[in-house]
Design a protein around this motif. Structure first.
Motif, PDB file in Angstrom:
ATOM      1  N   HIS A 100      -3.465   9.411 -11.213  1.00 43.09           N
ATOM      2  CA  HIS A 100      -3.227   8.008 -10.496  1.00 43.09           C
ATOM      3  C   HIS A 100      -4.599   7.747 -10.262  1.00 43.09           C
ATOM      4  O   HIS A 100      -5.525   8.747  -9.692  1.00 43.09           O
ATOM      5  CB  HIS A 100      -2.507   8.561  -9.234  1.00 43.09           C
ATOM      6  CG  HIS A 100      -0.793   8.628  -9.608  1.00 43.09           C
ATOM      7  ND1 HIS A 100      -0.168   7.462 -10.062  1.00 43.09           N
ATOM      8  CD2 HIS A 100      -0.175   9.660  -9.738  1.00 43.09           C
ATOM      9  CE1 HIS A 100       0.980   7.860 -10.167  1.00 43.09           C
ATOM     10  NE2 HIS A 100       1.020   9.209 -10.209  1.00 43.09           N
ATOM     11  N   HIS A 101      -4.960   6.548 -10.324  1.00 39.69           N
ATOM     12  CA  HIS A 101      -6.307   5.915 -10.024  1.00 39.69           C
ATOM     13  C   HIS A 101      -6.163   4.415  -9.841  1.00 39.69           C
ATOM     14  O   HIS A 101      -4.899   4.020 -10.257  1.00 39.69           O
ATOM     15  CB  HIS A 101      -7.244   6.285 -11.050  1.00 39.69           C
ATOM     16  CG  HIS A 101      -7.169   5.588 -12.289  1.00 39.69           C
ATOM     17  ND1 HIS A 101      -6.087   5.913 -13.108  1.00 39.69           N
ATOM     18  CD2 HIS A 101      -7.641   4.505 -12.739  1.00 39.69           C
ATOM     19  CE1 HIS A 101      -6.188   5.253 -14.102  1.00 39.69           C
ATOM     20  NE2 HIS A 101      -7.083   4.275 -14.049  1.00 39.69           N
ATOM     21  N   ALA A 147      -7.149  -5.865  -8.441  1.00 38.41           N
ATOM     22  CA  ALA A 147      -8.104  -4.773  -7.718  1.00 38.41           C
ATOM     23  C   ALA A 147      -7.246  -3.986  -7.004  1.00 38.41           C
ATOM     24  O   ALA A 147      -6.576  -4.643  -6.012  1.00 38.41           O
ATOM     25  CB  ALA A 147      -9.415  -5.353  -7.063  1.00 38.41           C
ATOM     26  N   GLY A 148      -7.491  -2.412  -6.778  1.00 38.76           N
ATOM     27  CA  GLY A 148      -6.627  -1.715  -5.858  1.00 38.76           C
ATOM     28  C   GLY A 148      -5.293  -1.421  -6.175  1.00 38.76           C
ATOM     29  O   GLY A 148      -4.822  -0.414  -5.816  1.00 38.76           O
ATOM     30  N   PRO A 197       1.358   7.307  -6.810  1.00 39.67           N
ATOM     31  CA  PRO A 197       2.455   8.285  -6.903  1.00 39.67           C
ATOM     32  C   PRO A 197       3.722   7.853  -6.329  1.00 39.67           C
ATOM     33  O   PRO A 197       3.784   7.135  -5.264  1.00 39.67           O
ATOM     34  CB  PRO A 197       1.756   9.379  -5.991  1.00 39.67           C
ATOM     35  CG  PRO A 197       0.384   9.505  -6.015  1.00 39.67           C
ATOM     36  CD  PRO A 197       0.350   7.806  -6.100  1.00 39.67           C
ATOM     37  N   GLY A 198       4.800   7.799  -7.046  1.00 43.44           N
ATOM     38  CA  GLY A 198       6.183   7.424  -6.671  1.00 43.44           C
ATOM     39  C   GLY A 198       6.417   5.845  -7.023  1.00 43.44           C
ATOM     40  O   GLY A 198       7.218   5.286  -6.422  1.00 43.44           O
ATOM     41  N   PRO A 212       0.781  -1.286  -0.090  1.00 46.69           N
ATOM     42  CA  PRO A 212       0.084   0.030   0.013  1.00 46.69           C
ATOM     43  C   PRO A 212       0.869   1.262  -0.100  1.00 46.69           C
ATOM     44  O   PRO A 212       2.154   1.192   0.651  1.00 46.69           O
ATOM     45  CB  PRO A 212      -0.704  -0.129   1.307  1.00 46.69           C
ATOM     46  CG  PRO A 212      -0.688  -1.555   1.773  1.00 46.69           C
ATOM     47  CD  PRO A 212       0.435  -2.074   1.115  1.00 46.69           C
ATOM     48  N   HIS A 213       0.353   2.266  -0.558  1.00 45.39           N
ATOM     49  CA  HIS A 213       1.060   3.545  -0.802  1.00 45.39           C
ATOM     50  C   HIS A 213       0.317   4.721  -0.724  1.00 45.39           C
ATOM     51  O   HIS A 213      -0.597   5.059  -1.431  1.00 45.39           O
ATOM     52  CB  HIS A 213       1.886   3.696  -1.932  1.00 45.39           C
ATOM     53  CG  HIS A 213       2.682   4.873  -2.214  1.00 45.39           C
ATOM     54  ND1 HIS A 213       4.007   4.975  -1.533  1.00 45.39           N
ATOM     55  CD2 HIS A 213       2.672   5.966  -3.168  1.00 45.39           C
ATOM     56  CE1 HIS A 213       4.483   6.084  -2.086  1.00 45.39           C
ATOM     57  NE2 HIS A 213       3.548   6.694  -2.721  1.00 45.39           N
ATOM     58  N   ASP A 214       0.535   5.353   0.349  1.00 43.59           N
ATOM     59  CA  ASP A 214      -0.387   6.738   0.794  1.00 43.59           C
ATOM     60  C   ASP A 214      -1.886   6.234   0.653  1.00 43.59           C
ATOM     61  O   ASP A 214      -2.241   5.455   1.262  1.00 43.59           O
ATOM     62  CB  ASP A 214      -0.174   7.724  -0.522  1.00 43.59           C
ATOM     63  CG  ASP A 214      -0.671   9.289   0.036  1.00 43.59           C
ATOM     64  OD1 ASP A 214      -0.803   9.418   1.242  1.00 43.59           O
ATOM     65  OD2 ASP A 214      -0.540   9.880  -0.779  1.00 43.59           O
ATOM     66  N   TRP A 215      -2.608   6.943  -0.290  1.00 43.88           N
ATOM     67  CA  TRP A 215      -4.117   6.389  -0.419  1.00 43.88           C
ATOM     68  C   TRP A 215      -4.335   5.406  -1.269  1.00 43.88           C
ATOM     69  O   TRP A 215      -5.656   5.000  -1.621  1.00 43.88           O
ATOM     70  CB  TRP A 215      -4.722   7.608  -0.993  1.00 43.88           C
ATOM     71  CG  TRP A 215      -4.370   8.368  -2.199  1.00 43.88           C
ATOM     72  CD1 TRP A 215      -3.330   9.212  -2.389  1.00 43.88           C
ATOM     73  CD2 TRP A 215      -4.856   8.017  -3.466  1.00 43.88           C
ATOM     74  NE1 TRP A 215      -3.217   9.659  -3.633  1.00 43.88           N
ATOM     75  CE2 TRP A 215      -3.984   8.748  -4.415  1.00 43.88           C
ATOM     76  CE3 TRP A 215      -5.737   7.325  -3.909  1.00 43.88           C
ATOM     77  CZ2 TRP A 215      -4.005   8.882  -5.769  1.00 43.88           C
ATOM     78  CZ3 TRP A 215      -5.744   7.293  -5.496  1.00 43.88           C
ATOM     79  CH2 TRP A 215      -5.057   8.155  -6.318  1.00 43.88           C
TER      80      TRP A 215
END
Length: 181
Positions: free
Chosen positions: A74-75, A115-116, A98-99, A23-26
């Motif tokens: 980003h999505h 997914a995700g 991002p990143g 996982p990264h940020d949001w």
């Protein structure tokens, strides 16, 4: 299984790579399932790659739903796994948010995103276009913000597709995804 020598499809010539994302940020990414990049699914100079990818995805129960580019923001999709068949040009895509990791995909390649998984077009060349397919019964959404805990649980509970979108019952989805369950 799909067999299309006209478009140069030969499962034996297709190579793939997999990688996991945290996982990264949001962006939740997917803690259980790897991203898969298929190389040389179809030969780039073999004709109508869009139609060939649509037939391939349909034959493996990943109905194609659209042809276009990849969004340049980003999505991720929380309600469906996604396969993208590159039917024109080439691109650098940021995978993971991002990143994240930058991958290069070209005509004839495919990108399988659980997914995700965050993704964003960074750059492209030569009329870049993809065909997108989703497992039978899953409908994609577009997310640009963090999931609630309930949405996260729903995403993680999405059913595993029974077939690999490229190679039916023998592909890396079966090898890597179903064994991760």
């Amino acid at each position: 299984m799909f067999n299309d020598t006209q478009h140069g499809f030969d499962a034996a010539q297709t190579e793939y790579e997999t990688f996991m994302l945290e996982p990264h940020d949001w962006v939740p990414n997917n803690r259980k399932l790897p991203v898969v990049i298929y190389r040389r699914v179809l030969m780039p100079d073999s004709g109508d790659l869009a139609t060939a990818f649509e037939i391939l995805f349909e034959s493996n129960d990943w109905p194609p739903q659209w042809r276009d580019g990849i969004f340049d923001y980003h999505h991720f999709h929380a309600t469906a796994h996604e396969v993208l068949g590159v039917c024109g040009g080439s691109a650098q895509v940021i995978v993971g948010g991002p990143g994240g990791r930058v991958v290069t995909i070209s005509a004839g390649d495919a990108l399988l995103l659980p997914a995700g998984t965050g993704h964003c077009l960074q750059s492209f060349a030569r009329h870049f276009q993809v065909v997108a397919g989703y497992p039978e019964g899953q409908q994609w959404d577009i997310r640009r913000e963090a999931l609630t805990p309930e949405e996260q649980r729903t995403m993680e509970a999405l059913p595993f597709p029974p077939l690999d979108p490229i190679d039916g019952k023998r592909g890396p989805l079966i090898e890597h995804w179903l064994h991760a369950a």
